[in-house]
Design an enzyme around this catalytic site. Structure first.
Site, PDB file in Angstrom:
ATOM      1  CE  LYS A   1      33.542  -5.745  20.101  1.00 12.60           C
ATOM      2  NZ  LYS A   1      32.641  -4.684  19.727  1.00 12.60           N
TER       3      LYS A   1
ATOM      4  CG  ASP B   1      33.205   3.008  18.467  1.00  9.32           C
ATOM      5  OD1 ASP B   1      34.193   2.264  18.648  1.00  9.32           O
ATOM      6  OD2 ASP B   1      32.079   2.781  18.952  1.00  9.32           O
TER       7      ASP B   1
ATOM      8  CE1 TYR C   1      25.646  -1.142  22.058  1.00  6.47           C
ATOM      9  CE2 TYR C   1      27.707  -2.277  21.583  1.00  6.47           C
ATOM     10  CZ  TYR C   1      26.709  -1.933  22.474  1.00  6.47           C
ATOM     11  OH  TYR C   1      26.776  -2.373  23.773  1.00  6.47           O
TER      12      TYR C   1
HETATM   13  C1  LIG Z   1      31.837  -3.790  20.763  1.00 10.33           C
HETATM   14  C2  LIG Z   1      31.736  -2.351  20.452  1.00 10.33           C
HETATM   15  C3  LIG Z   1      31.668  -1.390  21.467  1.00 10.33           C
HETATM   16  C4  LIG Z   1      31.516  -1.753  22.918  1.00 10.33           C
HETATM   17  O1  LIG Z   1      32.607  -2.437  23.423  1.00 10.33           O
HETATM   18  P1  LIG Z   1      32.420  -3.283  24.798  1.00 10.33           P
HETATM   19  O2  LIG Z   1      33.807  -3.759  25.085  1.00 10.33           O
HETATM   20  O3  LIG Z   1      31.467  -4.379  24.460  1.00 10.33           O
HETATM   21  O4  LIG Z   1      31.897  -2.356  25.805  1.00 10.33           O
HETATM   22  C5  LIG Z   1      31.699  -0.065  21.112  1.00 10.33           C
HETATM   23  N1  LIG Z   1      31.783   0.310  19.828  1.00 10.33           N
HETATM   24  C6  LIG Z   1      31.846  -0.583  18.816  1.00 10.33           C
HETATM   25  C7  LIG Z   1      31.952  -0.104  17.412  1.00 10.33           C
HETATM   26  C8  LIG Z   1      31.797  -1.947  19.094  1.00 10.33           C
HETATM   27  O5  LIG Z   1      31.803  -2.815  18.096  1.00 10.33           O
END
Ligand SMILES: *Cc1c(COP(=O)(O)O)cnc(C)c1O
Length: 435
Positions: free
Chosen positions: A273, A245, A150
């Protein structure tokens, strides 16, 4: 152990009823709904240290940590104080402030190969913009992503359906234009030969391979030996960017992120995060040459009204400052490992097949006999059993993510007492879902 019942969540039920009238599904992010586990969302009144308190006065040991940011524990006094002080000086300037460069310096110092970053407000914004930059730098349109990874709700990345190698994407969400989905090529996680095959046939049109270096959105799936190294090699061979990511893993599994636990240098990295410590802060970064293609230095546009706002910067700076202290990640890693081990033992004693693992402050569990290496494996886990386990744990004061496809987190505020509570609750809960 005393257990709670739904009668003890009366206020949550009332609030959910009210929220559903004006908020879609009663939530502002679908993962907060309890669709996958049954029951109704629990409304939070406050969170402190390792605990979440609901509106009915129940207390839970939190293993979600706001999906990652709460690495130093909720409402850490130093973070709260810094945020309050920053807020008193103005919430947002829409202009430069000193704290932006300070946070950027911390990230650049922590992550080899990153010379410059751009600060944004969500992980989605970071991956979306990193992908745009990769497309700009390579002059190509397509992206290769992995099934079950994701990367936020970016149109071209909201594609995960289909199985087998080289599946041309079907949109996972309604409303994603077909052309966007078609620009996304899918491969199974940990399957380097599938990636090599795809790149052999489509390599010249692929701008980037984007990957979660540890996949945390299909449970907890670590990269096999040589997988990330192989991606680097394939990207080099075909002139594509490698994007890590690290929105989840960044400053969570180690200082800097998974980049510092492996020997692979991506072209672009995304964070989110943890780097905001609970405020909406995210970033992407890379070499000076690559980042200079970004506006105002280069032709790739990306902007944000609230980007780098002083309150988010204050929260991020103090949080990362605590993370940087000596031994922080060793202590955090020991807690996550202890929990993973405790859950494993408890499950074995109850005769429930369970796989666990941890890296730094991130850990995972899967109701599976065999290792989980990719999305297919993750889908084969016993998610019905997870749903029952979730409810059993919730009723014993443990706050788990409401889906078996999520990783879990500990914070610096989790101590032996809270970890023992979790393992104790798990012993009872595994027994209750054993049959
Ligand atoms: C949470 C997450 C996102 C998206 O971040 P948001 O701040 O919710 O838009 C993208 N990539 C990874 C791996 C994530 O865990």
């Amino acid at each position: 152990m005393s257990t709670q019942t739904t009668e003890q969540r009366v206020q949550s039920a009332r609030l959910f009823e009210r929220a559903q009238k004006v908020l879609v599904g009663g939530v502002n992010s679908p993962v907060r709904a309890f669709k996958a586990v049954g029951g109704q969302p629990v409304f939070v009144d406050r969170a402190e240290g390792p605990y979440v308190h609901d509106v009915d006065g129940n207390r839970y040991v939190d293993l979600v940590g706001s999906w990652g940011p709460a690495i130093v524990g909720h409402a850490h006094p130093a973070v709260v104080e810094a945020v309050q002080q920053a807020a008193a000086r103005g919430l947002s300037f829409g202009a430069c402030c000193a704290a932006e460069a300070e946070l950027a310096e911390l990230i650049v110092d922590a992550v080899p190969g990153v010379d410059m970053v751009r600060l944004v407000s969500s992980g989605t914004e970071a991956t979306m913009s990193a992908l745009r930059l990769a497309r700009a730098c390579t002059g190509r349109d397509k992206v290769l992503k992995f099934l079950g990874c994701y990367h936020g709700h970016v149109d071209a990345l909201l594609v995960a359906a289909g199985s087998g190698a080289a599946t041309f994407g079907q949109p996972d969400s309604a409303g994603v234009p077909k052309v966007f989905a078609e620009s996304t090529v899918l491969a199974p996680y940990n399957d380097l030969s599938a990636v090599e095959d795809i790149m052999a046939s489509h390599g010249s049109s692929i701008a980037a391979i984007i990957v979660e270096p540890i996949a945390g959105n299909m449970g907890y799936v670590t990269p096999s030996d040589g997988f990330l190294e192989g991606l680097r090699r394939v990207c080099d061979k075909h002139g594509a960017f490698l994007i890590f990511d690290e929105v989840m893993t960044g400053f969570r599994v180690a200082w800097g992120g998974y980049r510092n636990l492996c020997n692979v240098q991506p072209d672009l990295t995304c964070w989110g995060k943890v780097i905001g410590g609970g405020m909406p802060v995210a970033a992407y970064g890379g070499s000076r040459e690559t980042m200079s293609q970004l506006s105002p230095l280069g032709p790739t546009y990306q902007a944000g009204t609230l980007s780098g706002n002083p309150v988010g910067m204050a929260s991020g700076l103090v949080t990362l400052g605590i993370c940087k202290s000596d031994g922080f990640y060793d202590a955090l890693g020991a807690k996550a490992a202890k929990l993973a081990g405790g859950l494993s033992t408890a499950a074995r004693e109850a005769g429930v097949p369970l796989r666990t693992g941890s890296t730094g402050g991130m850990f995972g569990m899967a109701f599976s006999e065999s290792p989980v290496r990719n999305f297919d494996d993750a889908q084969r886990c016993d998610h019905a059993r997870f749903a029952r386990f979730f409810t059993a744990m919730l009723n014993r004061g443990v706050w788990l993510p409401p889906s078996g496809y999520e990783a879990m987190f500990v914070s610096a505020a989790h101590n032996d007492e809270t970890l023992d509570h979790v393992v104790g609750a798990a012993c009872e809960s595994f027994r209750s879902v054993a049959s």
